[in-house]
Scaffold this active site. Structure first.
Site, PDB file in Angstrom:
ATOM      1  N   GLU A  11       0.877  -1.179   0.000  1.00 52.45           N
ATOM      2  CA  GLU A  11       0.000   0.000   0.000  1.00 52.45           C
ATOM      3  C   GLU A  11       0.906   1.218   0.000  1.00 52.45           C
ATOM      4  O   GLU A  11       1.599   1.487   0.975  1.00 52.45           O
ATOM      5  CB  GLU A  11      -0.890  -0.010   1.250  1.00 52.45           C
ATOM      6  CG  GLU A  11      -1.759   1.231   1.389  1.00 52.45           C
ATOM      7  CD  GLU A  11      -2.421   1.315   2.764  1.00 52.45           C
ATOM      8  OE1 GLU A  11      -2.799   0.274   3.334  1.00 52.45           O
ATOM      9  OE2 GLU A  11      -2.534   2.449   3.285  1.00 52.45           O
ATOM     10  N   ARG A  42       1.328  10.170   0.925  1.00 53.00           N
ATOM     11  CA  ARG A  42       1.924  11.116   1.871  1.00 53.00           C
ATOM     12  C   ARG A  42       3.166  11.747   1.266  1.00 53.00           C
ATOM     13  O   ARG A  42       3.826  12.567   1.900  1.00 53.00           O
ATOM     14  CB  ARG A  42       2.286  10.396   3.173  1.00 53.00           C
ATOM     15  CG  ARG A  42       1.059   9.869   3.883  1.00 53.00           C
ATOM     16  CD  ARG A  42       1.396   9.226   5.197  1.00 53.00           C
ATOM     17  NE  ARG A  42       0.261   8.452   5.653  1.00 53.00           N
ATOM     18  CZ  ARG A  42       0.223   7.817   6.812  1.00 53.00           C
ATOM     19  NH1 ARG A  42       1.241   7.873   7.625  1.00 53.00           N
ATOM     20  NH2 ARG A  42      -0.848   7.129   7.138  1.00 53.00           N
ATOM     21  N   LYS A  70     -10.952  -0.473   7.034  1.00 60.20           N
ATOM     22  CA  LYS A  70      -9.689  -0.349   7.755  1.00 60.20           C
ATOM     23  C   LYS A  70     -10.035   0.071   9.177  1.00 60.20           C
ATOM     24  O   LYS A  70     -10.949   0.885   9.367  1.00 60.20           O
ATOM     25  CB  LYS A  70      -8.848   0.718   7.047  1.00 60.20           C
ATOM     26  CG  LYS A  70      -7.573   1.117   7.757  1.00 60.20           C
ATOM     27  CD  LYS A  70      -6.739   2.037   6.864  1.00 60.20           C
ATOM     28  CE  LYS A  70      -5.549   2.592   7.630  1.00 60.20           C
ATOM     29  NZ  LYS A  70      -4.511   3.140   6.764  1.00 60.20           N
TER      30      LYS A  70
HETATM   31  C1  3PG Z   1      -1.270   3.912   7.959  1.00 56.71           C
HETATM   32  O1  3PG Z   1      -1.272   4.835   7.192  1.00 56.71           O
HETATM   33  O2  3PG Z   1      -2.015   2.952   7.774  1.00 56.71           O
HETATM   34  C2  3PG Z   1      -0.439   3.970   9.162  1.00 56.71           C
HETATM   35  O3  3PG Z   1       0.289   5.139   9.218  1.00 56.71           O
HETATM   36  C3  3PG Z   1       0.484   2.845   9.379  1.00 56.71           C
HETATM   37  O4  3PG Z   1       0.650   2.862  10.733  1.00 56.71           O
HETATM   38  P1  3PG Z   1       2.019   2.412  11.423  1.00 56.71           P
HETATM   39  O5  3PG Z   1       3.079   3.322  10.883  1.00 56.71           O
HETATM   40  O6  3PG Z   1       1.782   2.570  12.895  1.00 56.71           O
HETATM   41  O7  3PG Z   1       2.259   0.987  11.028  1.00 56.71           O
END
Ligand code: 3PG
Length: 214
Positions: A45, A49, A133
């Site tokens: 995924e 960002r 999600k």
């Molecule tokens: C996301 O966008 O799904 C999260 O930022 C991932 O979260 P994590 O960095 O705590 O794994």
């Protein structure tokens, strides 16, 4: 088991793991894809960002056609359009936006919105979705909350993400309502920037082994 979109379900049900990627250098796309594949995973995924997310999705899809590459952190219809144009196999959002969902449905691309309350899940169901999600998972009650939510929503598949790592991975993947977990711990922003491909492959392999362990 819960029902969900066929292509999404079949891509995730086996390994139950989605690496959440934040990448700034599109020239690392192919090597990152290879590191994940070496670790045993053909799913990623790529989050919106960074400005190069669409390019990374496109490069991963074109160079490694067997990979199932989605777009994450999709907040707007414009981002969803860019992701779909780049060849994204699925769309993930941190929250539920009906316009983004409807756009993806029209484009026939699986969409997974973030939902953490019964009201949000009900809204997702009303839009015809059955996979959500659960984000940020650790801040919203962790695996216990997912389990509690699945009681009134037995046909919903959850993809918990946020604060998941090797220590708590199995708390989630042992639940029948969890289609897969997402996380950045296998391929962190720093590991990607450092081009630590062996470490990313090793972390991916360890996470898959932990999920499979009896
Ligand atoms: C996301 O966008 O799904 C999260 O930022 C991932 O979260 P994590 O960095 O705590 O794994």
């Amino acid at each position: 088991m819960v029902k969900t979109n066929d292509s999404l379900y079949s891509a995730l049900v086996d390994k139950k793991l989605v690496p959440v990627i934040k990448i700034s250098d599109p020239d690392s796309s192919e090597q990152l894809a290879d590191a994940l594949i070496t670790g045993g995973l053909s799913v990623a995924e790529v989050t919106f960002r960074t400005g190069c997310a669409a390019e990374v999705i496109s490069r991963m899809k074109n160079s490694r056609p067997g990979m199932f590459v989605g777009a994450g952190t999709v907040l707007t219809v414009a981002q969803a359009e860019a992701a779909v144009s780049a060849g994204a196999d699925f769309i993930v959002s941190p929250g539920l936006d009906a316009d983004v969902v409807r756009y993806c449905q029209k484009a026939a691309v699986p969409v997974v919105p973030g939902c953490v309350t019964p009201t949000e899940i009900t809204a997702a169901l009303a839009l015809g979705l059955s996979t959500v999600k659960f984000f940020p998972a650790s801040s919203f009650g962790g695996a216990a909350a997912v389990k509690a939510l699945s009681a009134p929503f037995p046909d919903v598949a959850f993809i918990p993400t946020g604060g998941i790592d090797m220590r708590n991975l199995r708390d989630y993947t042992s639940l029948g309502c969890v289609l897969a977990v997402g996380g950045s711990f296998m391929a962190t922003e720093k590991l990607i920037a450092d081009k630590a491909w062996d470490e990313i492959a090793a972390r991916t392999r360890s996470a898959l082994a932990a999920i499979c362990a009896p």
